[in-house]
Design an enzyme around this catalytic site. Structure first.
Site, short mmCIF file in Angstrom:
data_model
loop_
_atom_site.label_atom_id
_atom_site.label_comp_id
_atom_site.label_asym_id
_atom_site.label_seq_id
_atom_site.Cartn_x
_atom_site.Cartn_y
_atom_site.Cartn_z
N LEU A 72 0.85 -1.19 0.00
CA LEU A 72 0.00 0.00 0.00
C LEU A 72 0.88 1.24 0.00
CD1 LEU A 72 -2.92 0.75 2.47
CD2 LEU A 72 -0.84 2.13 2.60
N ASN A 73 0.52 2.25 -0.81
CA ASN A 73 1.13 3.57 -0.59
C ASN A 73 0.05 4.65 -0.52
OD1 ASN A 73 1.69 2.86 -3.53
ND2 ASN A 73 2.47 4.91 -3.68
N ASP A 74 0.13 5.74 -1.22
CA ASP A 74 -0.65 6.95 -0.96
C ASP A 74 -2.16 6.74 -0.74
OD1 ASP A 74 1.76 7.53 -2.14
OD2 ASP A 74 0.94 8.77 -3.73
N GLN B 17 -3.29 3.67 -3.15
CA GLN B 17 -2.38 2.99 -4.07
C GLN B 17 -2.14 1.58 -3.53
OE1 GLN B 17 -0.39 4.81 -7.02
NE2 GLN B 17 -2.59 5.17 -6.81
N TYR C 296 -2.13 5.93 -10.94
CA TYR C 296 -1.41 6.67 -9.91
C TYR C 296 -2.39 7.51 -9.08
CZ TYR C 296 3.46 5.57 -11.20
OH TYR C 296 4.68 4.97 -11.40
N SER C 297 -1.82 8.30 -8.19
CA SER C 297 -2.63 8.97 -7.18
C SER C 297 -3.57 10.02 -7.74
CB SER C 297 -1.72 9.62 -6.14
OG SER C 297 -1.21 8.61 -5.32
N ARG D 222 1.82 15.06 -12.12
CA ARG D 222 0.84 14.06 -11.64
C ARG D 222 0.12 14.45 -10.36
NH1 ARG D 222 5.79 11.28 -11.31
NH2 ARG D 222 6.69 11.21 -9.23
N ASP D 223 -0.74 13.55 -9.93
CA ASP D 223 -1.45 13.60 -8.65
C ASP D 223 -2.44 14.77 -8.57
OD1 ASP D 223 0.34 11.53 -8.13
OD2 ASP D 223 1.72 12.79 -6.97
N GLU E 257 5.37 16.15 -5.23
CA GLU E 257 4.33 15.14 -5.45
C GLU E 257 3.10 15.48 -4.59
OE1 GLU E 257 6.37 11.03 -6.74
OE2 GLU E 257 6.49 11.36 -4.59
C1 FRU Z 1 3.87 9.32 -4.12
C2 FRU Z 1 3.74 8.80 -5.55
C3 FRU Z 1 2.84 9.67 -6.39
C4 FRU Z 1 2.36 8.72 -7.44
C5 FRU Z 1 2.22 7.43 -6.66
C6 FRU Z 1 2.51 6.19 -7.45
O1 FRU Z 1 4.22 8.33 -3.21
O2 FRU Z 1 5.02 8.66 -6.14
O3 FRU Z 1 3.47 10.82 -6.91
O4 FRU Z 1 1.15 9.12 -8.02
O5 FRU Z 1 3.12 7.52 -5.58
O6 FRU Z 1 2.27 5.05 -6.69
#
Ligand code: FRU
Length: 481
Positions: free
Chosen positions: A41-43, A59, A102-103, A170-171, A225
Site C-alpha cells: 500500500l502507498n498513498d 495505491q 497513480y494517485s 501528476r497527482d 508530489e
Molecule cells: C507518491 C507517488 C505519487 C504517485 C504514486 C505512485 O508516493 O510517487 O506521486 O502518483 O506515488 O504510486
C-alpha cells in the site's frame, strides 16, 4: 464483473491466497489502522464522505509486498474507526494508464463523485527527463455510488501539458471555489525545480491551464508530489511532498518528506503566497504523500502513508517476508489556530479506550507503569514540572525523551535499523502517544508536532518505564477494536 483487469485477475487469486496464508497470524498486523489486505500500500487517494459513508481509496499492489503495478484499493467506513475492505476499485486496463493508476482525488458534484487520477504509461526510453519515455495523463472518472465506475476519460493528455517540464506531472487534486473548479498538479520542471500547476474548469471535463500555483526554489528539491489545498478561516494551506530536500540537523531526515505552507491565494493570479516557512507535517520515520478531505460535518481530515521512511540502507520492513507492507496513519483532524497548524487524532478513536488508568507521579530516577496490553495502548502525559530530563520507554526498546529543548524518538532493535528523530520544542507540556501493534504516533503539545513510526517488537510482557526527573500526570488506556 469486478473493476480488476482480466489478465491480472487470472494470476491474482492464486497469489492472494498464498499471501493471505503468510499474513494469517502475523502479530504485526495493525488493529485499528488501515493496511493492505495483502501486498503493498502507498498513498491515500480519493478520500471522501459520500451520502454518509467514508471512502478511502489507496495505491495498492495486492500481489506483491514490495510494490509494482499500482491499483486503487478501497475501504469504507460508517464511523471512521471500523473499516470494511471493498473490491479493488480501479485497475490499470486502458492504454492511457497501463503502467499504473497513480494517485488522485475525489469531489462530489450534483450527487456524483468525480475522481481525477494520473494514468502512468512507460514507453521505451527515458522515464524521467524527456517527453518520449513516460506519459502521465490526467483522467476524469465518475461514479454514482463510490463502488462502480460509470465513466472514464483523459481530460489532459500528456502531450498537452505546458512547456518546460519533465515527464513528471501528476497527482491531481480538484476543488471548487465560487462556481469554478480548480485542479492542482505536482510537477518537476526541466530545471529540476518542484512546481505546482493550476488548471481551471467550469464543467470538470474541459480544463484550462492557468499557470504555476506554487514555485519551488533550489532549496525545495526537484519534484513536488501529491499537492493538496484547503482554506480555513485564518489561512489557506497548501500541502505537498517535495523530493530532494536536504536533511538539516533536526528536519527532513527521511527519504522524502511531506509538509505545508500557510499563506493565502491570490485568486486574480491563481498563485499561492506562502506566509510561513515550509514545515514538515510529521517528524517521525514514516510519513509521506498525505491527502486531506472535508467531511460532512465540515472537519478537515488527513490521512498519510505511514511508509517510505528512513534513509538508512540497513532498514528493511520485516513485514515484507510476511506478505504485506505499509499502512495509513490514523486519520487526523487539521485546524489552523493562532497561526499554527494543529493535527489531532480523530475524536472517534476515543471509543477504543478501555481500562483507564489515571495517576500523578513524581519521577526521580525510575518509575514503572504496568502495561497489561503492550500491543495497543494510548498514553497522555502532562508534564507538570521537568528537572534535567525525562525519558519514556515503551514497546520493549523505543525511547521518547525530552530535556527541555529537544524531544527525541529513538528506536532499539525493534526499530529494525532505524535510529533517532528529533524536534526542537521550547515548552513541551503534553505528550500524546497512540500505539498499535507495530506503530507509534506521538502528538506533542496538542498537535503542534506529530511523529509517526513503525516498530516491530516481539510483544513479550512489557511495561512503560519513566526515567529522569519530572512531575507528571499520566492517563493510559488499552485500545481495543
Ligand atoms: C507518491 C507517488 C505519487 C504517485 C504514486 C505512485 O508516493 O510517487 O506521486 O502518483 O506515488 O504510486
Amino acid at each position: 464483473m469486478s473493476n480488476l483487469n482480466e489478465a491480472y485477475w487470472e494470476t491474482f487469486e492464486a497469489k492472494r491466497k498464498k499471501l493471505k496464508s503468510e499474513i494469517a497470524n502475523d502479530p504485526w498486523r495493525l488493529t485499528f489502522h488501515q493496511m493492505p489486505e495483502t501486498g503493498w500500500l502507498n498513498d491515500p487517494n480519493g478520500a471522501i464522505q459520500f451520502n454518509g459513508t467514508y471512502h478511502l481509496y489507496h495505491q495498492y499492489v495486492p500481489d506483491n509486498p514490495e510494490g509494482g503495478l499500482v491499483h486503487w484499493g478501497h475501504k469504507t467506513s460508517a464511523d471512521m474507526v471500523n473499516f470494511h475492505e471493498e473490491e479493488i476499485f480501479l485497475s490499470p486496463e486502458e492504454t492511457y494508464d497501463r503502467d499504473g493508476v497513480y494517485s488522485g482525488s475525489a469531489l462530489e458534484n450534483n450527487g456524483i463523485i468525480h475522481y481525477f487520477y494520473t494514468g502512468n504509461v512507460k514507453n521505451d526510453g527515458d522515464h524521467d527527463y524527456t517527453f518520449s519515455g513516460r506519459e502521465q495523463n490526467t483522467i476524469h472518472m465518475t461514479s454514482k455510488d463510490g463502488f462502480t465506475i460509470d465513466s472514464k476519460r483523459v481530460v489532459i493528455a500528456h502531450e498537452d501539458y505546458p512547456e518546460g517540464f519533465t515527464d513528471h506531472i501528476r497527482d491531481p487534486k480538484v476543488f471548487e471555489k465560487e462556481g469554478t473548479f480548480y485542479m492542482i498538479l505536482g510537477a518537476r520542471a526541466l530545471n529540476h525545480r518542484g512546481k505546482i500547476l493550476i488548471y481551471s474548469s467550469k464543467d470538470l471535463d474541459h480544463w484550462h491551464y492557468e499557470g504555476v500555483f506554487l514555485e519551488g526554489d533550489k532549496e525545495m528539491g526537484y519534484m513536488f508530489e501529491c499537492p493538496d489545498f484547503f482554506e480555513t478561516e485564518e489561512r489557506d494551506v497548501v500541502i505537498f511532498s517535495p523530493q530532494g530536500l536536504k536533511a538539516t540537523k533536526h528536519a527532513y531526515s527521511n527519504v522524502h518528506n511531506a509538509g505545508y505552507y500557510l499563506g493565502h491565494v491570490d485568486w486574480d493570479n491563481l498563485s499561492f503566497i506562502p506566509e510561513s516557512s515550509f514545515k514538515e507535517l510529521d517528524r517521525g520515520f514514516d510519513f509521506y504523500a498525505p491527502q486531506t478531505f472535508e467531511d460532512e460535518s465540515g472537519r478537515r481530515i488527513l490521512w498519510g502513508w505511514m511508509g517510505l521512511g528512513d534513509i538508512s540502507p540497513e532498514y528493511s520492513n520485516p513485514t515484507v517476508a510476511r506478505g504485506w507492507q505499509h499502512a495509513m496513519t490514523l486519520p487526523r483532524e487539521l485546524t489552523v489556530e493562532n497561526g499554527q497548524l494543529k493535527q489531532r487524532p480523530l475524536k472517534e478513536y476515543e471509543s477504543l479506550r478501555k481500562n483507564e488508568v489515571k495517576t500523578a507521579v513524581k519521577v526521580s530516577e525510575s518509575y514503572e507503569l504496568e502495561n497489561q496490553n503492550p500491543r495497543t495502548f494510548e498514553l497522555i502525559l502532562t508534564l507538570e514540572q521537568l528537572g534535567e530530563s525525562l525519558s519514556v520507554h515503551m514497546k520493549e526498546d523505543t525511547v521518547l525523551s525530552y530535556d527541555g529543548q529537544i524531544f527525541s524518538l529513538a528506536h532499539g532493535p525493534s526499530g529494525f535499523g532505524r535510529s533517532e528523530r528529533t524536534v526542537e520544542v521550547e515548552d513541551l507540556t503534553r505528550i500524546h502517544v497512540i500505539a498499535d501493534t507495530s506503530s507509534i504516533e506521538i502528538f506533542l503539545n496538542d498537535g503542534d508536532y506529530v511523529l509517526s513510526t513503525r516498530v516491530y517488537p516481539k510483544h513479550e510482557k512489557d511495561t512503560i518505564r519513566f526515567e529522569g526527573d519530572a512531575e507528571l500526570s499520566i492517563e493510559k488506556w488499552d485500545l481495543e477494536i
